[in-house]
Motif scaffolding. Structure first.
Motif, PDB file in Angstrom:
ATOM      1  N   ARG A   4       0.857  -1.181   0.000  1.00 37.08           N
ATOM      2  CA  ARG A   4       0.000   0.000   0.000  1.00 37.08           C
ATOM      3  C   ARG A   4       0.897   1.236   0.000  1.00 37.08           C
ATOM      4  NH1 ARG A   4      -5.312   0.713  -0.488  1.00 37.08           N
ATOM      5  NH2 ARG A   4      -5.868   1.397   1.597  1.00 37.08           N
ATOM      6  N   ILE A   5       0.691   2.099  -0.985  1.00 40.00           N
ATOM      7  CA  ILE A   5       1.540   3.270  -1.178  1.00 40.00           C
ATOM      8  C   ILE A   5       0.726   4.536  -0.943  1.00 40.00           C
ATOM      9  CG2 ILE A   5       2.886   4.578  -2.857  1.00 40.00           C
ATOM     10  CD1 ILE A   5       3.492   1.923  -4.273  1.00 40.00           C
ATOM     11  N   LEU A   6       1.224   5.412  -0.092  1.00 42.68           N
ATOM     12  CA  LEU A   6       0.553   6.681   0.170  1.00 42.68           C
ATOM     13  C   LEU A   6       1.390   7.832  -0.369  1.00 42.68           C
ATOM     14  CD1 LEU A   6      -1.424   7.887   3.191  1.00 42.68           C
ATOM     15  CD2 LEU A   6       0.596   9.221   2.541  1.00 42.68           C
ATOM     16  N   VAL A   7       0.735   8.727  -1.095  1.00 43.05           N
ATOM     17  CA  VAL A   7       1.375   9.930  -1.636  1.00 43.05           C
ATOM     18  C   VAL A   7       0.796  11.130  -0.909  1.00 43.05           C
ATOM     19  CG1 VAL A   7       1.740  11.366  -3.684  1.00 43.05           C
ATOM     20  CG2 VAL A   7       1.686   8.862  -3.896  1.00 43.05           C
ATOM     21  N   THR A   8       1.636  11.877  -0.205  1.00 42.35           N
ATOM     22  CA  THR A   8       1.165  13.086   0.457  1.00 42.35           C
ATOM     23  C   THR A   8       1.037  14.215  -0.565  1.00 42.35           C
ATOM     24  OG1 THR A   8       3.375  13.914   0.996  1.00 42.35           O
ATOM     25  CG2 THR A   8       2.345  12.400   2.583  1.00 42.35           C
ATOM     26  N   ALA A   9       0.295  15.248  -0.198  1.00 42.87           N
ATOM     27  CA  ALA A   9       0.107  16.411  -1.079  1.00 42.87           C
ATOM     28  C   ALA A   9      -0.298  15.964  -2.479  1.00 42.87           C
ATOM     29  CB  ALA A   9       1.369  17.267  -1.125  1.00 42.87           C
ATOM     30  N   ILE A  31      -3.063   2.366  -4.046  1.00 48.53           N
ATOM     31  CA  ILE A  31      -2.579   3.743  -3.929  1.00 48.53           C
ATOM     32  C   ILE A  31      -3.522   4.554  -3.050  1.00 48.53           C
ATOM     33  CG2 ILE A  31      -1.941   5.833  -5.185  1.00 48.53           C
ATOM     34  CD1 ILE A  31      -1.554   4.052  -7.683  1.00 48.53           C
ATOM     35  N   VAL A  32      -2.951   5.310  -2.131  1.00 47.13           N
ATOM     36  CA  VAL A  32      -3.724   6.196  -1.260  1.00 47.13           C
ATOM     37  C   VAL A  32      -3.237   7.625  -1.477  1.00 47.13           C
ATOM     38  CG1 VAL A  32      -4.327   6.793   1.113  1.00 47.13           C
ATOM     39  CG2 VAL A  32      -4.074   4.387   0.450  1.00 47.13           C
ATOM     40  N   ALA A  33      -4.166   8.527  -1.712  1.00 50.16           N
ATOM     41  CA  ALA A  33      -3.849   9.944  -1.883  1.00 50.16           C
ATOM     42  C   ALA A  33      -4.161  10.673  -0.584  1.00 50.16           C
ATOM     43  CB  ALA A  33      -4.666  10.540  -3.023  1.00 50.16           C
ATOM     44  N   ALA A  34      -3.149  11.239   0.042  1.00 52.33           N
ATOM     45  CA  ALA A  34      -3.331  11.991   1.280  1.00 52.33           C
ATOM     46  C   ALA A  34      -3.389  13.473   0.936  1.00 52.33           C
ATOM     47  CB  ALA A  34      -2.185  11.712   2.248  1.00 52.33           C
ATOM     48  N   VAL A  35      -4.487  14.107   1.315  1.00 55.77           N
ATOM     49  CA  VAL A  35      -4.714  15.500   0.923  1.00 55.77           C
ATOM     50  C   VAL A  35      -5.351  16.278   2.074  1.00 55.77           C
ATOM     51  CG1 VAL A  35      -4.963  14.904  -1.514  1.00 55.77           C
ATOM     52  CG2 VAL A  35      -6.976  14.949  -0.050  1.00 55.77           C
ATOM     53  N   ARG A  36      -5.147  17.574   2.073  1.00 56.36           N
ATOM     54  CA  ARG A  36      -5.799  18.400   3.095  1.00 56.36           C
ATOM     55  C   ARG A  36      -7.294  18.547   2.824  1.00 56.36           C
ATOM     56  NH1 ARG A  36      -2.023  23.684   4.001  1.00 56.36           N
ATOM     57  NH2 ARG A  36      -1.986  23.605   1.728  1.00 56.36           N
ATOM     58  N   LEU A  44      -9.206  11.762  -8.502  1.00 54.37           N
ATOM     59  CA  LEU A  44      -8.368  10.619  -8.131  1.00 54.37           C
ATOM     60  C   LEU A  44      -9.235   9.477  -7.597  1.00 54.37           C
ATOM     61  CD1 LEU A  44      -5.406  12.464  -6.370  1.00 54.37           C
ATOM     62  CD2 LEU A  44      -5.577  11.718  -8.752  1.00 54.37           C
ATOM     63  N   ALA A  45     -10.235   9.825  -6.792  1.00 50.71           N
ATOM     64  CA  ALA A  45     -11.142   8.808  -6.268  1.00 50.71           C
ATOM     65  C   ALA A  45     -11.871   8.101  -7.412  1.00 50.71           C
ATOM     66  CB  ALA A  45     -12.148   9.443  -5.308  1.00 50.71           C
ATOM     67  N   ALA A  46     -12.206   8.850  -8.461  1.00 52.57           N
ATOM     68  CA  ALA A  46     -12.906   8.260  -9.605  1.00 52.57           C
ATOM     69  C   ALA A  46     -12.043   7.241 -10.340  1.00 52.57           C
ATOM     70  CB  ALA A  46     -13.338   9.366 -10.567  1.00 52.57           C
ATOM     71  N   LEU A  47     -10.714   7.331 -10.154  1.00 55.31           N
ATOM     72  CA  LEU A  47      -9.796   6.377 -10.778  1.00 55.31           C
ATOM     73  C   LEU A  47      -9.594   5.134  -9.919  1.00 55.31           C
ATOM     74  CD1 LEU A  47      -7.061   8.901 -12.020  1.00 55.31           C
ATOM     75  CD2 LEU A  47      -8.772   7.723 -13.425  1.00 55.31           C
ATOM     76  N   GLY A  48     -10.220   5.115  -8.740  1.00 51.15           N
ATOM     77  CA  GLY A  48     -10.078   3.974  -7.840  1.00 51.15           C
ATOM     78  C   GLY A  48      -9.046   4.161  -6.762  1.00 51.15           C
ATOM     79  N   VAL A  49      -8.458   5.367  -6.692  1.00 46.18           N
ATOM     80  CA  VAL A  49      -7.470   5.682  -5.663  1.00 46.18           C
ATOM     81  C   VAL A  49      -8.199   6.056  -4.372  1.00 46.18           C
ATOM     82  CG1 VAL A  49      -5.648   7.309  -5.000  1.00 46.18           C
ATOM     83  CG2 VAL A  49      -5.775   6.458  -7.361  1.00 46.18           C
ATOM     84  N   GLU A  50      -7.777   5.499  -3.249  1.00 49.68           N
ATOM     85  CA  GLU A  50      -8.384   5.874  -1.974  1.00 49.68           C
ATOM     86  C   GLU A  50      -7.883   7.255  -1.563  1.00 49.68           C
ATOM     87  OE1 GLU A  50      -8.645   4.485   2.735  1.00 49.68           O
ATOM     88  OE2 GLU A  50      -7.691   3.150   1.261  1.00 49.68           O
ATOM     89  N   VAL A  51      -8.779   8.082  -1.085  1.00 51.40           N
ATOM     90  CA  VAL A  51      -8.428   9.435  -0.659  1.00 51.40           C
ATOM     91  C   VAL A  51      -8.599   9.531   0.852  1.00 51.40           C
ATOM     92  CG1 VAL A  51      -8.991  11.885  -0.839  1.00 51.40           C
ATOM     93  CG2 VAL A  51      -9.118  10.421  -2.876  1.00 51.40           C
ATOM     94  N   ARG A  52      -7.555  10.022   1.532  1.00 52.16           N
ATOM     95  CA  ARG A  52      -7.600  10.208   2.983  1.00 52.16           C
ATOM     96  C   ARG A  52      -7.200  11.631   3.337  1.00 52.16           C
ATOM     97  NH1 ARG A  52      -4.616   4.738   5.444  1.00 52.16           N
ATOM     98  NH2 ARG A  52      -5.946   3.195   4.376  1.00 52.16           N
ATOM     99  N   ALA A  53      -7.834  12.171   4.356  1.00 47.55           N
ATOM    100  CA  ALA A  53      -7.505  13.514   4.828  1.00 47.55           C
ATOM    101  C   ALA A  53      -6.216  13.472   5.637  1.00 47.55           C
ATOM    102  CB  ALA A  53      -8.641  14.067   5.679  1.00 47.55           C
TER     103      ALA A  53
END
Length: 286
Positions: A4-9, A31-36, A44-53
Motif C-alpha cells: 500500500r503506497i501513500l502519496v502526500t500532497a 494507492i492512497v492519496a493523502a490531501v488536506r 483521483l477517487a474516480a480512478l479507484g485511488v483511496e483518498v484520505r484527509a
C-alpha cells in the motif's frame, strides 16, 4: 499482494503527477492519496485511488491517514519556515504506523548546498535517518516549471532578470521528478540517496536565448546584484520574504548549488530528462 503506497500532497502539482506515474504500474486499489481537502481529489477517487484527509500541521490527522500503509512519499511542504516541524509530524506518524519505506523530496546536494532553502531539508533528512525507518532521499534540483511565470514578461520586455550570474542550472520537469518518485516507491532497494538533476544544464543567459529561439522574440538575460533583484521582485508585487528567498536561490545557483552532471535522474527513470526547449515550447502553447 502489492504494498500500500501513500502519496502526500497528492492534489499538488508534483503529487498528482506521482499518482499518475504510479497508476501505470500499480493497481489503483494499492494507492492512497493523502490531501488536506478530500473534495479536491474527486478525480483521483474516480480512478479507484483511496483518498484520505491528512494535514502536515495537524498530527491528529496523520495517524489515521497512515494506517495500514507500507510505503510513503513525503512531498516537502511549501510552507517555508514551518517545514521542519510539519515534516517531523509525518515522520513520527510513519514510525508509529510501522511504515516500511519513507521517500522524501529534498533538495540537490542538501548537505553542502549554498541555498538558504536547504536548511529545512537537511533537518528533515536528519530526522528521517534518526527515525530508523527505511528511507529513500530524493534530492531534486530545480523544476523547469519554476521559470514559467517569467516567460510572458520576458517576451514582453525582451529581458529576464536575476542574480544567478553564470551558474549552471541542471533543472528537470516535474514529470521527470514524479517518475523518479514512483520508481523509488515501487523498486525494492535498501536505504538510499539520489542526487537528481536534468541532463542538460543551462545558465540563465542560455535560458533567455532558448526562449528567444522558441518564441521568435528577442530575449536577453540581465544579471543584477542580489539586493537589487530582491527589490525588483518586491516592486512587481512579491512579498519581501519570498523575494529574498528567490534572490538567495539565484545567488546559490551562481555558486553551483543547482548543478549536477551525474545523470542519476535519467538513469533512474530510464529515459532522458525533459529538455529546456521542449519545456518552453509546451509552456508557450499553454
Amino acid at each position: 499482494m502489492s504494498p500500500r503506497i501513500l502519496v502526500t500532497a497528492a492534489t499538488g502539482q508534483l503529487g498528482r503527477l506521482v499518482v499518475q506515474a504510479l497508476l501505470a504500474t500499480v493497481p489503483a486499489a494499492s494507492i492512497v492519496a493523502a490531501v488536506r481537502s478530500p473534495d479536491k481529489a474527486a478525480d483521483l477517487a474516480a480512478l479507484g485511488v483511496e483518498v484520505r484527509a491528512a494535514d502536515y500541521s495537524k498530527p491528529e490527522t496523520l495517524g489515521p491517514a497512515l494506517a495500514g500503509i507500507d510505503r510513503v512519499l513525503l512531498i516537502s511542504s511549501s510552507e517555508i519556515g514551518q517545514r521542519t516541524t510539519q515534516h517531523a509530524n509525518v515522520i513520527d506518524a510513519a514510525v508509529k504506523a510501522g511504515v516500511k519505506r519513507l521517500v522524501y523530496t529534498s533538495i540537490l546536494h542538501a548537505d553542502t548546498s549554498p541555498l538558504g532553502l536547504a536548511a529545512e531539508h537537511v533537518a528533515t533528512e536528519k530526522r528521517i535517518v534518526a527515525s530508523g525507518l527505511p528511507y529513500v532521499l530524493l534530492r531534486n534540483s530545480w523544476y523547469l516549471e519554476n521559470y514559467n511565470a517569467n516567460i510572458q514578461p520576458a517576451i514582453a520586455h525582451g529581458a529576464v532578470f536575476g542574480a544567478a550570474g553564470d551558474g549552471r542550472i541542471a533543472a528537470a520537469s516535474r514529470a521527470d521528478y514524479a517518475d523518479a518518485a514512483a520508481k523509488a516507491l515501487t523498486l525494492d532497494a535498501p536505504a538510499s540517496l539520489y542526487e537528481l538533476a536534468g541532463d542538460e544544464a543551462f545558465t540563465m543567459a542560455e535560458w533567455a536565448a532558448a526562449l528567444a529561439e522558441v518564441s521568435g522574440k528577442p530575449v536577453v538575460y540581465q544579471n543584477m546584484p542580489q539586493a537589487d533583484y530582491a527589490a525588483l521582485l518586491v516592486q512587481i508585487g512579491l512579498p519581501a520574504p519570498f523575494a529574498d528567498l528567490l534572490a538567495d536561490s539565484d545567488v546559490g545557483a551562481s555558486k553551483g548549488g543547482l548543478f549536477d552532471d551525474s545523470r542519476t535522474l535519467s538513469r533512474l527513470i530510464g529515459r532522458p530528462t525533459t529538455t529546456l526547449k521542449s519545456a518552453l515550447a509546451a509552456a508557450l502553447k499553454g
